[in-house]
Design an enzyme around this catalytic site. Structure first.
Site, short mmCIF file in Angstrom:
data_model
loop_
_atom_site.label_atom_id
_atom_site.label_comp_id
_atom_site.label_asym_id
_atom_site.label_seq_id
_atom_site.Cartn_x
_atom_site.Cartn_y
_atom_site.Cartn_z
N ASP A 1 0.83 -1.21 0.00
CA ASP A 1 0.00 0.00 0.00
C ASP A 1 0.86 1.26 0.00
O ASP A 1 1.97 1.26 0.53
CB ASP A 1 -0.92 -0.03 1.23
N TRP B 1 2.86 7.99 -2.53
CA TRP B 1 4.28 8.11 -2.88
C TRP B 1 4.43 8.99 -4.13
O TRP B 1 5.28 9.88 -4.18
CB TRP B 1 4.85 6.72 -3.12
N ARG C 1 -0.63 9.07 -10.01
CA ARG C 1 -0.70 7.84 -9.21
C ARG C 1 -0.10 6.64 -9.96
O ARG C 1 0.55 5.79 -9.36
CB ARG C 1 -2.17 7.52 -8.84
N ASN D 1 -10.99 -2.30 -5.33
CA ASN D 1 -10.21 -1.40 -6.20
C ASN D 1 -10.88 -1.17 -7.56
O ASN D 1 -10.53 -0.21 -8.26
CB ASN D 1 -8.78 -1.92 -6.39
N GLU E 1 0.92 -13.18 12.44
CA GLU E 1 1.54 -12.03 13.10
C GLU E 1 1.47 -10.84 12.14
O GLU E 1 1.86 -10.95 10.98
CB GLU E 1 3.00 -12.32 13.45
C1 IPE Z 1 -5.55 -2.62 -0.25
O1 IPE Z 1 -5.15 -1.30 -0.45
C2 IPE Z 1 -5.54 -3.35 -1.53
C3 IPE Z 1 -4.23 -3.51 -2.17
C4 IPE Z 1 -3.07 -3.17 -1.66
C5 IPE Z 1 -4.25 -4.12 -3.45
P1 IPE Z 1 -6.21 -0.13 -0.57
O2 IPE Z 1 -5.44 1.13 -0.68
O3 IPE Z 1 -7.16 -0.43 -1.66
O4 IPE Z 1 -6.97 -0.24 0.82
P2 IPE Z 1 -7.89 0.79 1.59
O5 IPE Z 1 -9.01 1.16 0.68
O6 IPE Z 1 -7.05 1.96 1.95
O7 IPE Z 1 -8.34 0.04 2.79
C1 IPE Z 2 -1.56 0.25 -3.36
O1 IPE Z 2 -1.32 1.61 -3.39
C2 IPE Z 2 -1.78 -0.33 -4.73
C3 IPE Z 2 -3.17 -0.71 -5.02
C4 IPE Z 2 -4.16 -0.67 -4.18
C5 IPE Z 2 -3.45 -1.18 -6.36
P1 IPE Z 2 -2.50 2.65 -3.43
O2 IPE Z 2 -2.86 2.90 -4.84
O3 IPE Z 2 -3.62 2.21 -2.55
O4 IPE Z 2 -1.81 3.94 -2.81
P2 IPE Z 2 -2.43 4.92 -1.74
O5 IPE Z 2 -2.87 4.09 -0.58
O6 IPE Z 2 -3.55 5.62 -2.40
O7 IPE Z 2 -1.28 5.82 -1.40
MG MG Z 3 -4.03 2.43 -0.60
#
Ligand code: IPE
Ligand code: IPE
Ligand code: MG
Length: 246
Positions: free
Chosen positions: A21, A26, A34, A69, A208
């Site tokens: 995540d 980043w 993104r 997603n 864990e």
């Molecule tokens: C969880 O990340 C799913 C993946 C890393 C693929 P998200 O960014 O989608 O999770 P939430 O919505 O913040 O819980």
């Molecule tokens: C995780 O990074 C990747 C996927 C969920 C596909 P994010 O895209 O959720 O990145 P943040 O959480 O918005 O920073």
């Molecule tokens: Mg995320």
């Protein structure tokens, strides 16, 4: 001494699960789109896979795309699917070279056709590799998986193949997409979020949990080794008391 040297290789987790995540944040931190974060995240995946192979982790399962997603902006979903296809095709050779088997869990049928085909082909090509199993959770959600398992059991009961009273934990586990894999001993989530987000709910009953503020594109094998060292300091009691453990 680095973290790698602190790892007791006789007590490695067999299976590590990761919620990768923080890609979006980043990228945003650097004023980029993104999608750039997701692309950079692939480099982390590669480094972590190599790190796992290096120390001898048998199963690595990474959450790459959740069922939820799909609700992201369509451009981001498309970019992720494109990236998935490119990465699979680029990396199959390296997976084979490193004796890594590629596996996928989730509602694979819901992915774009090209993605399904390339994924299947990469899985076929790496099917006999034995050093490590890399599982991509794609269009995955644990609630979806548990419902699917319940349906499979219902079908078996209805057909008279099993009796309701025969259903136990082992039987239920065998209906899940993680069949033939041990439950993860360690789950890592990057980016400072302290939640499970519908990942491996059944399998993580006694896992864990390790949370780090590091954003996924910054996560490297040294961070993985640090998580393993932390894991090895923990006492896993499984309901017992300390004195009962050897
Ligand atoms: C969880 O990340 C799913 C993946 C890393 C693929 P998200 O960014 O989608 O999770 P939430 O919505 O913040 O819980
Ligand atoms: C995780 O990074 C990747 C996927 C969920 C596909 P994010 O895209 O959720 O990145 P943040 O959480 O918005 O920073
Ligand atoms: Mg995320």
């Amino acid at each position: 001494m680095g973290f790698k040297e602190q790892i007791d290789i006789t007590r490695l987790p067999e299976h590590i699960a990761i919620i990768m995540d923080g890609n979006g944040r980043w990228a945003k931190n650097q004023g980029k789109f993104r999608a750039f974060g997701h692309e950079s995240g692939v480099l982390s995946v590669k480094d972590i896979v190599e790190g796992c192979v290096d120390i001898g982790i048998k199963y690595l399962t990474v959450y790459a795309f959740s069922t939820e997603n799909w609700n992201r902006p369509v451009e981001e979903v498309n970019a992720l699917m494109e990236l998935l296809i490119t990465t699979i095709n680029q990396e199959t050779e390296t997976l084979t070279k490193n004796n890594i088997r590629l596996n996928a869990i989730g509602d694979i049928a819901s992915l774009p056709q090209k993605c399904i085909e390339d994924l299947k082909s990469a899985m076929d090509k790496t099917a006999n590799n034995t050093h490590c199993t890399l599982t991509l959770a794609l269009s995955y959600s644990a609630k979806w998986e548990i419902i699917e398992a319940a349906k499979k059991l219902a079908v078996q009961v209805k057909a008279g193949k099993i009796d309701i009273d025969e259903i136990n934990e082992a039987h239920f586990s065998a209906q899940l997409t993680t069949i033939n894999m041990p439950d993860p001993e360690l789950m890592i989530r990057t980016s400072g979020e302290h939640r499970i987000s519908n990942f491996l709910l059944w399998q993580m009953a006694y896992t864990e949990l390790y949370f780090t503020d590091t954003l996924w594109p910054d996560f490297r094998r040294e961070d993985l080794f640090e998580a393993i060292v932390d894991y090895q300091k923990r006492e896993r009691r499984f309901g017992k008391i300390s004195e009962q453990l050897n």
